[in-house]
Structure formats: C-alpha cells, structure tokens
Design a protein around this motif. Structure first.
Motif, mmCIF file in Angstrom:
data_model
loop_
_atom_site.group_PDB
_atom_site.id
_atom_site.type_symbol
_atom_site.label_atom_id
_atom_site.label_comp_id
_atom_site.label_asym_id
_atom_site.label_seq_id
_atom_site.Cartn_x
_atom_site.Cartn_y
_atom_site.Cartn_z
ATOM 1 N N VAL A 60 -94.030 87.528 7.653
ATOM 2 C CA VAL A 60 -94.868 88.653 8.062
ATOM 3 C C VAL A 60 -96.219 88.154 8.568
ATOM 4 C CG1 VAL A 60 -96.133 90.675 7.218
ATOM 5 C CG2 VAL A 60 -93.734 90.354 6.591
ATOM 6 N N ARG A 61 -96.774 87.139 7.933
ATOM 7 C CA ARG A 61 -98.043 86.569 8.392
ATOM 8 C C ARG A 61 -97.898 86.032 9.812
ATOM 9 N NH1 ARG A 61 -98.474 82.340 5.164
ATOM 10 N NH2 ARG A 61 -99.103 83.651 3.408
ATOM 11 N N GLU A 62 -96.786 85.366 10.088
ATOM 12 C CA GLU A 62 -96.541 84.846 11.435
ATOM 13 C C GLU A 62 -96.429 85.976 12.448
ATOM 14 O OE1 GLU A 62 -92.979 82.632 10.929
ATOM 15 O OE2 GLU A 62 -93.948 80.897 10.007
ATOM 16 N N LEU A 63 -95.742 87.051 12.067
ATOM 17 C CA LEU A 63 -95.558 88.186 12.971
ATOM 18 C C LEU A 63 -96.868 88.919 13.234
ATOM 19 C CD1 LEU A 63 -92.186 89.581 11.553
ATOM 20 C CD2 LEU A 63 -92.518 88.273 13.660
ATOM 21 N N ILE A 64 -97.715 89.007 12.221
ATOM 22 C CA ILE A 64 -99.027 89.634 12.397
ATOM 23 C C ILE A 64 -99.887 88.780 13.317
ATOM 24 C CG2 ILE A 64 -101.182 90.243 11.230
ATOM 25 C CD1 ILE A 64 -99.497 91.109 8.819
ATOM 26 N N THR A 65 -99.858 87.458 13.113
ATOM 27 C CA THR A 65 -100.621 86.536 13.956
ATOM 28 C C THR A 65 -100.182 86.633 15.412
ATOM 29 O OG1 THR A 65 -100.930 84.995 12.109
ATOM 30 C CG2 THR A 65 -101.238 84.116 14.332
ATOM 31 N N ALA A 66 -98.880 86.854 15.616
ATOM 32 C CA ALA A 66 -98.338 86.982 16.974
ATOM 33 C C ALA A 66 -98.535 88.380 17.556
ATOM 34 C CB ALA A 66 -96.851 86.639 16.967
ATOM 35 N N SER A 67 -99.222 89.264 16.793
ATOM 36 C CA SER A 67 -99.493 90.647 17.219
ATOM 37 C C SER A 67 -98.223 91.470 17.408
ATOM 38 C CB SER A 67 -100.322 90.666 18.515
ATOM 39 O OG SER A 67 -101.559 90.018 18.331
ATOM 40 N N LEU A 68 -97.182 91.136 16.644
ATOM 41 C CA LEU A 68 -95.937 91.895 16.713
ATOM 42 C C LEU A 68 -95.847 92.946 15.612
ATOM 43 C CD1 LEU A 68 -93.396 89.030 17.492
ATOM 44 C CD2 LEU A 68 -94.266 90.758 19.069
ATOM 45 N N VAL A 69 -96.611 92.763 14.558
ATOM 46 C CA VAL A 69 -96.556 93.661 13.400
ATOM 47 C C VAL A 69 -97.967 94.058 12.986
ATOM 48 C CG1 VAL A 69 -95.999 93.781 10.930
ATOM 49 C CG2 VAL A 69 -94.342 92.828 12.536
ATOM 50 N N ASP A 70 -98.126 95.325 12.591
ATOM 51 C CA ASP A 70 -99.390 95.840 12.060
ATOM 52 C C ASP A 70 -99.233 96.187 10.587
ATOM 53 O OD1 ASP A 70 -100.826 95.691 14.422
ATOM 54 O OD2 ASP A 70 -100.218 97.708 15.066
ATOM 55 N N GLU A 71 -100.325 96.030 9.851
ATOM 56 C CA GLU A 71 -100.346 96.479 8.454
ATOM 57 C C GLU A 71 -100.869 97.907 8.405
ATOM 58 O OE1 GLU A 71 -100.972 93.021 5.356
ATOM 59 O OE2 GLU A 71 -102.618 93.045 6.804
ATOM 60 N N GLY A 72 -100.237 98.712 7.549
ATOM 61 C CA GLY A 72 -100.656 100.091 7.392
ATOM 62 C C GLY A 72 -101.437 100.293 6.116
ATOM 63 N N GLU A 73 -101.307 101.485 5.548
ATOM 64 C CA GLU A 73 -102.037 101.824 4.337
ATOM 65 C C GLU A 73 -101.341 101.252 3.108
ATOM 66 O OE1 GLU A 73 -102.361 106.013 4.235
ATOM 67 O OE2 GLU A 73 -103.643 106.153 6.014
ATOM 68 N N LYS A 74 -102.131 101.047 2.071
ATOM 69 C CA LYS A 74 -101.575 100.619 0.793
ATOM 70 C C LYS A 74 -101.062 101.833 0.039
ATOM 71 C CE LYS A 74 -104.383 96.467 0.075
ATOM 72 N NZ LYS A 74 -103.225 95.544 -0.011
ATOM 73 N N SER A 75 -100.126 101.590 -0.883
ATOM 74 C CA SER A 75 -99.602 102.667 -1.707
ATOM 75 C C SER A 75 -100.728 103.228 -2.573
ATOM 76 C CB SER A 75 -98.468 102.144 -2.590
ATOM 77 O OG SER A 75 -98.930 101.090 -3.424
ATOM 78 N N PRO A 76 -100.618 104.509 -3.018
ATOM 79 C CA PRO A 76 -101.676 105.113 -3.835
ATOM 80 C C PRO A 76 -101.978 104.276 -5.074
ATOM 81 C CG PRO A 76 -100.079 106.758 -3.144
ATOM 82 C CD PRO A 76 -99.516 105.423 -2.756
ATOM 83 N N SER A 77 -103.257 104.236 -5.452
ATOM 84 C CA SER A 77 -103.675 103.413 -6.586
ATOM 85 C C SER A 77 -103.156 103.935 -7.919
ATOM 86 C CB SER A 77 -105.206 103.335 -6.622
ATOM 87 O OG SER A 77 -105.766 104.636 -6.706
ATOM 88 N N ASN A 78 -102.720 105.204 -7.950
ATOM 89 C CA ASN A 78 -102.244 105.766 -9.216
ATOM 90 C C ASN A 78 -100.761 105.495 -9.466
ATOM 91 O OD1 ASN A 78 -101.258 107.407 -7.225
ATOM 92 N ND2 ASN A 78 -101.880 109.355 -8.170
ATOM 93 N N THR A 79 -100.103 104.750 -8.553
ATOM 94 C CA THR A 79 -98.695 104.409 -8.762
ATOM 95 C C THR A 79 -98.604 103.136 -9.586
ATOM 96 O OG1 THR A 79 -98.661 103.160 -6.684
ATOM 97 C CG2 THR A 79 -97.966 105.464 -6.593
ATOM 98 N N PRO A 80 -97.545 103.000 -10.414
ATOM 99 C CA PRO A 80 -97.422 101.814 -11.257
ATOM 100 C C PRO A 80 -97.162 100.552 -10.434
ATOM 101 C CG PRO A 80 -95.421 103.135 -11.360
ATOM 102 C CD PRO A 80 -96.444 103.943 -10.611
#
Length: 243
Positions: free
Chosen positions: A49-69
């Motif tokens: 995933v790091r390689e794909l992000i570096t290549a601008s093929l993948v974006d990171e979205g939002e994190k899961s809610p903080s109240n989830t286990p």
C-alpha cells in the motif's frame, strides 16, 4: 537475473495487483481487511500500500471512529488521477474513443465515423491519431496511461488480439493489437463487444458477485455471452456453434 530473485519479483508484482484489485472493488477496505481477505501478512500489505500511495495510485481515506474497539483503521481507495486506460469501441452504430480513469469513470469521450470503404487496418491506423489527440486534449500525463482496450462487434481471437471477421463492418481478418502496441508501446486487449459488456456487468453491474450470468444483446444482430462457474465461455472458435 537469479531465478530466485526473478520469482520473488513476480510474486511481488502479483501481490501488488491483488491488493490493487481488492481496493478497486470499492468496499473501502483497510490494510488489515485486505491482509485477511488475501491471506497476506499485514506487514506485506502495508508495504504494498505504501508503494501504491507513493505511485499516486491509491489514496487514504478517513480512519474508523475512535469509539470502535481495537486500532483505528484507515480506509483506502483508488486515486482518480493515478492512472488511465484508453477504450476504443468499434461498432456499426456509435464508434467512439474514450479515456477512462482508474476508478472506471469516463474522463473524455469522442465519437468518430468509420469509412465504409476503408478496411480494418486503415481504420486502426486512423484511430491512432485520434487516441493521441484525446490524451492531449484531456491534459493527462502520457506515462499515466496503462493500456488500451478495444471492443468490436465481430469474432475476436482474444489471445492474439485479432478480429477473424466483423460482418457488419465489412472487415475480414484484421490484426488489431499489433499496430496499436507498435504505436503506443502499451498493452492492448481486444475483446468481442458482447463478452466485454458481460464482463463489465459481472465486475461492476447487475452481475456483480454472481458466478453464472447469461447475457443477450440485440443490435444489428442478436449477440450473447455466457459466464459460467466464474469463467467466461468463449467457445472453440470464439463464437457459438449451431447444432
């Protein structure tokens, strides 16, 4: 190259493709979920995933809610401007050339007319210039174009990238893939239009998640395609046979 290194390189390419395909499914999978689905280690998926992000093929979205286990998970999605493919639709009614982003969204589409007196080889040569113009008009980095896909109303040998016959276009045997590969130095996939429509429905549409799908299309003639037990049925001569 050492055979072990070559094998490792192929495995890494294969795993990158698998991870990218999971993200393409559009289910906002996190690294942890992808690792579980594919049976890969979290460390391996994180590196890919790091390689794909570096290549601008993948974006990171939002994190899961903080109240989830558990640890908060970051969702992943394809980067719209990360990569593109060119689509060439050759048929008797509405032939067109399109530029499509990695998410499957049409960026630009231009219709064209086929010269009824020109053969298939000449028609493909003319389309090469139309493809170059389309990419330039869209302002897309040429290096971000990954390949070309051609769909045609005719009998196609998918393995060789050739059309055996296209009666409604008046074409006989025509090599489609070779001249396009020579012009653009990119992978070229050639497919019968009915098979292509069926595969699109299985991947993105009403047939998504189904193992058995029967597709019919009525246009200049009656066409169809069959997806059985998770595989496209092509037939021994790339067409249905009368009995």
């Amino acid at each position: 190259m050492d055979s072990r290194l070559l094998g490792h390189s192929r495995l890494r390419r294969r795993n990158r493709a698998r991870v990218l395909l999971e993200i393409q499914k559009g289910e906002a999978l996190s690294r942890t979920q992808i690792a579980k689905v594919l049976g890969l280690s979290l460390m391996a998926v994180t590196r890919i995933v790091r390689e794909l992000i570096t290549a601008s093929l993948v974006d990171e979205g939002e994190k899961s809610p903080s109240n989830t286990p558990g640890r908060r998970q970051t969702t992943l999605s394809l980067a719209a401007k990360g990569a593109y493919v060119v689509g060439l639709s050759i048929n008797a009614y509405k032939p067109s050339v399109s530029l499509v982003d990695i998410r499957g969204e049409v960026v630009l589409r231009r219709p064209f007319e086929l010269d009824s007196l020109a053969g298939g080889t000449r028609a493909i040569a003319v389309r090469c210039e139309a493809i170059r113009s389309l990419i330039a008009e869209a302002g897309v980095d040429r290096k971000r174009v990954l390949g070309l896909g051609v769909v045609i109303g005719g009998v196609v040998d998918r393995r060789k990238g050739t059309v055996l016959t296209a009666p409604f276009l008046g074409w006989g045997f025509t090599d489609i893939a070779a001249p396009l590969q020579s012009a653009f130095d990119l992978p070229v996939v050639v497919e019968n239009i009915d098979n292509a429509l069926l595969l699109a429905e299985v991947r993105f549409g009403i047939g998504r998640g189904k193992s058995n799908v029967l597709f019919f299309r009525s246009a200049a003639g009656l066409g169809g395609s069959l997806f059985l037990d998770g595989h496209l049925i092509r037939g021994s001569r790339f067409r249905s046979e009368e009995r």
